[in-house]
Design a protein around this motif. Structure first.
Motif, mmCIF file in Angstrom:
data_model
loop_
_atom_site.group_PDB
_atom_site.id
_atom_site.type_symbol
_atom_site.label_atom_id
_atom_site.label_comp_id
_atom_site.label_asym_id
_atom_site.label_seq_id
_atom_site.Cartn_x
_atom_site.Cartn_y
_atom_site.Cartn_z
ATOM 1 N N GLU A 294 39.313 42.552 37.143
ATOM 2 C CA GLU A 294 38.254 43.223 37.878
ATOM 3 C C GLU A 294 37.552 42.129 38.663
ATOM 4 O O GLU A 294 37.094 41.146 38.093
ATOM 5 C CB GLU A 294 37.273 43.923 36.943
ATOM 6 C CG GLU A 294 37.815 45.191 36.356
ATOM 7 C CD GLU A 294 36.789 45.954 35.538
ATOM 8 O OE1 GLU A 294 35.662 45.446 35.347
ATOM 9 O OE2 GLU A 294 37.128 47.045 35.084
ATOM 10 N N HIS A 295 37.496 42.295 39.966
ATOM 11 C CA HIS A 295 36.958 41.260 40.847
ATOM 12 C C HIS A 295 35.798 41.853 41.643
ATOM 13 O O HIS A 295 35.960 42.877 42.298
ATOM 14 C CB HIS A 295 38.060 40.766 41.785
ATOM 15 C CG HIS A 295 37.618 39.732 42.749
ATOM 16 N ND1 HIS A 295 37.460 38.417 42.405
ATOM 17 C CD2 HIS A 295 37.266 39.823 44.058
ATOM 18 C CE1 HIS A 295 37.062 37.738 43.458
ATOM 19 N NE2 HIS A 295 36.928 38.573 44.469
ATOM 20 N N LEU B 162 33.761 46.060 44.442
ATOM 21 C CA LEU B 162 34.617 45.894 43.265
ATOM 22 C C LEU B 162 36.056 46.108 43.674
ATOM 23 O O LEU B 162 36.368 47.044 44.425
ATOM 24 C CB LEU B 162 34.251 46.917 42.184
ATOM 25 C CG LEU B 162 35.250 47.097 41.040
ATOM 26 C CD1 LEU B 162 35.131 45.950 40.052
ATOM 27 C CD2 LEU B 162 35.047 48.416 40.342
ATOM 28 N N MET B 163 36.956 45.244 43.167
ATOM 29 C CA MET B 163 38.391 45.390 43.410
ATOM 30 C C MET B 163 39.118 45.310 42.065
ATOM 31 O O MET B 163 38.870 44.393 41.287
ATOM 32 C CB MET B 163 38.903 44.272 44.319
ATOM 33 C CG MET B 163 38.261 44.233 45.680
ATOM 34 S SD MET B 163 38.627 42.737 46.606
ATOM 35 C CE MET B 163 40.349 42.923 46.920
ATOM 36 N N ASN B 164 39.985 46.274 41.777
ATOM 37 C CA ASN B 164 40.857 46.207 40.602
ATOM 38 C C ASN B 164 42.179 45.603 41.059
ATOM 39 O O ASN B 164 42.842 46.148 41.941
ATOM 40 C CB ASN B 164 41.089 47.580 39.995
ATOM 41 C CG ASN B 164 39.909 48.060 39.183
ATOM 42 O OD1 ASN B 164 38.982 47.305 38.909
ATOM 43 N ND2 ASN B 164 39.932 49.318 38.799
ATOM 44 N N ILE B 165 42.563 44.487 40.432
ATOM 45 C CA ILE B 165 43.707 43.716 40.910
ATOM 46 C C ILE B 165 44.718 43.533 39.780
ATOM 47 O O ILE B 165 44.344 43.247 38.641
ATOM 48 C CB ILE B 165 43.242 42.336 41.420
ATOM 49 C CG1 ILE B 165 42.245 42.508 42.566
ATOM 50 C CG2 ILE B 165 44.417 41.488 41.848
ATOM 51 C CD1 ILE B 165 41.583 41.222 43.006
ATOM 52 N N LEU C 162 32.787 37.129 41.091
ATOM 53 C CA LEU C 162 33.011 37.219 39.646
ATOM 54 C C LEU C 162 34.365 37.876 39.427
ATOM 55 O O LEU C 162 34.618 38.979 39.919
ATOM 56 C CB LEU C 162 31.922 38.049 38.964
ATOM 57 C CG LEU C 162 32.127 38.325 37.476
ATOM 58 C CD1 LEU C 162 31.997 37.028 36.684
ATOM 59 C CD2 LEU C 162 31.139 39.337 36.976
ATOM 60 N N THR C 163 35.238 37.191 38.686
ATOM 61 C CA THR C 163 36.548 37.736 38.353
ATOM 62 C C THR C 163 36.682 37.766 36.840
ATOM 63 O O THR C 163 36.502 36.743 36.187
ATOM 64 C CB THR C 163 37.676 36.879 38.949
ATOM 65 O OG1 THR C 163 37.463 36.759 40.351
ATOM 66 C CG2 THR C 163 39.027 37.517 38.704
ATOM 67 N N LEU C 164 36.995 38.926 36.295
ATOM 68 C CA LEU C 164 37.169 39.094 34.858
ATOM 69 C C LEU C 164 38.584 39.570 34.573
ATOM 70 O O LEU C 164 39.069 40.507 35.215
ATOM 71 C CB LEU C 164 36.192 40.144 34.309
ATOM 72 C CG LEU C 164 34.711 39.842 34.450
ATOM 73 C CD1 LEU C 164 33.897 41.052 34.039
ATOM 74 C CD2 LEU C 164 34.342 38.640 33.624
#
Length: 141
Positions: free
Chosen positions: A5-6, A62-65, A89-91
């Motif tokens: 999640e970015h 928000l981007m789902n990668i 922020l990248t999780l």
């Protein structure tokens, strides 16, 4: 490949169309390195808790990668170069969330939630009377 999640914050004076263009550029970076971008959500301009690079507000996205770690490293490198990006922020997550994120659900609840009487949304007539101090319930005076 790993799931991420970015979230990135763009300056407040960047228009939503420019944010979409930035998002398209970042999608191209991820796909060119073997990843895919699932869901993209633009959360709009929100106030920041504290100033970041002299900005009090920012555009949140928000981007789902689903991508290899090298693609994420390149994405973050590109964003650190871009002067319109304030923070990133990248999780890494076990699974990507389907449907709208908590931020969008919150906004929908706020939009359609009609206000009711008292604090906490309870109508004023539905409250129990307060118990007076020093007396237990059911005791007479």
């Amino acid at each position: 490949m790993a799931l991420y999640e970015h979230i990135y914050l763009a300056r407040q004076d960047v228009s939503p169309q420019q944010v979409e263009t930035l998002t398209g550029q970042f999608k191209n970076v991820v796909t060119s390195l073997g990843g895919t971008v699932g869901k993209v959500e633009y959360w709009g301009v929100k106030s920041l808790a504290y100033r970041i690079k002299k900005n009090r507000k920012a555009n949140f996205t928000l981007m789902n990668i689903d991508a290899p770690p090298a693609a994420i490293a390149e994405l973050e490198r590109q964003q650190s170069i871009n002067e319109d990006i304030l923070r990133v922020l990248t999780l890494r997550v076990e699974e990507l969330e389907e449907g709208p994120s908590a931020q969008l659900r919150k906004r929908e609840d706020d939009d359609r939630g009609e206000r009711r009487g008292g604090p906490g949304g309870a109508p004023r007539g539905d409250r129990r009377p307060r118990r007076e101090e020093g007396r237990a319930e059911g005791e007479a005076e």
